[in-house]
Write an enzyme that holds these catalytic residues in place. Sequence first.
Site, PDB file in Angstrom:
ATOM      1  N   ASP A 134      48.275  37.454  43.096  1.00 58.19           N
ATOM      2  CA  ASP A 134      47.239  38.052  42.258  1.00 58.19           C
ATOM      3  C   ASP A 134      47.523  39.552  42.090  1.00 58.19           C
ATOM      4  OD1 ASP A 134      44.435  37.579  40.993  1.00 58.19           O
ATOM      5  OD2 ASP A 134      44.064  39.233  42.385  1.00 58.19           O
ATOM      6  N   TYR A 183      36.087  38.897  32.288  1.00 55.67           N
ATOM      7  CA  TYR A 183      35.778  39.525  33.572  1.00 55.67           C
ATOM      8  C   TYR A 183      36.453  40.887  33.747  1.00 55.67           C
ATOM      9  CZ  TYR A 183      40.256  38.196  35.788  1.00 55.67           C
ATOM     10  OH  TYR A 183      41.589  38.068  36.114  1.00 55.67           O
ATOM     11  N   TYR A 262      41.299  47.285  38.660  1.00 56.61           N
ATOM     12  CA  TYR A 262      41.129  46.877  37.264  1.00 56.61           C
ATOM     13  C   TYR A 262      40.833  48.084  36.376  1.00 56.61           C
ATOM     14  CZ  TYR A 262      40.575  42.122  39.150  1.00 56.61           C
ATOM     15  OH  TYR A 262      40.768  40.923  39.787  1.00 56.61           O
ATOM     16  N   HIS A 327      44.106  28.988  41.160  1.00 53.31           N
ATOM     17  CA  HIS A 327      44.577  30.367  41.287  1.00 53.31           C
ATOM     18  C   HIS A 327      44.921  30.766  42.717  1.00 53.31           C
ATOM     19  CE1 HIS A 327      45.095  34.566  40.331  1.00 53.31           C
ATOM     20  NE2 HIS A 327      44.170  34.905  41.208  1.00 53.31           N
TER      21      HIS A 327
END
Length: 349
Positions: A134, A183, A262, A327
Amino acid sequence: MVIDCLRDLCSCCLAPSSPDSSSKPDHETTMAITHRTVELSTGVRMHVAEAGPAGAPVVLLLHGFPETWYTWRHQMPALAAAGYRAVAPDMRGYGDTDVPEGGPEQYTALHVVGDLVALLDSLGEKQVFVAAHDWGAVTAWSLCQFRPDRVRALVALSVAYSPRSAARKPVDGLRALFGDEYYICRIQEPGAIEAEFARLGTEQVLRKFFSYHTPGPLFIPKSGWGSPDDEVPLPSWVTEEDIKYYAGQFDKTGFTGALNYYRALNKTWELTSPWTAAEIKVPVKFIVGDLDLTYHSPGIQDFIHKGGFKKFVPLLDDVVVMKDVGHFINEEKPDDVSDHIVSFIKKFN
């Protein structure tokens, strides 16, 4: 700020501090995992979990969101049993590692890779193997870009290499594709998603993420991501104990540090212009589940399987697509992932 980050990418040192004393899961004692806290020259105090003999080849394990070192709890003893030294840090902003203040600009790829180079120097290792999932995979790709001399080989899970687009910032591109409730786009406004997570409660938020097993984009509606009272059954590979451990870590740090990765996407894009169209010049194995939302991003399967991936990662050795896997692949299929990592890195012994 950028000069300091680039300096840290090249030469960092750290000294061990006293062993970390925060509580760990009771069953961990059977896993021969030890913990310590180290002080990086980047100014971050980093918690590191380790397993395996001193002097053995090091495998650096990088976690993503919403995880900590604990996501590697299955791989660490497997790597130690295979004769490797597994080193799994809590990344900056997570777990028992510091949460730097100053906003998203403290979480660019330059900052996070700087931490890792400092950690490698502290281990006395010129080169290490890396396995990453990830956001850890995103960071690993950056490590391979900036400092390929420090990586013997990489096993990347879930997130393939994404070449820098000179035309559009990444968040802008995602918003154009999926809209404001995607998201990653929802995360961009400081405080807004933290408030939503607080409304739901930490355990509920983690249940929602870990149970997401849909091969499609994740949306967090502005009207609310469900109710705190919703029943969200855990998948078979996550226990109540696991959720409580993760929740305890995020209750302590909050989510902001993790979310700042992010929020730093566009800033990293600005800082990495010199690496536009750069190749990844280390040996790589890529593993993804066929139900992983990342594997169903527009165009990604053509990129992976029709030559684009190999063009930018010329030493790509293998691509493994696991059937009926989502995931969180290293937790969902821990033994298979451990076997893949060990069999690949053994080629370079």
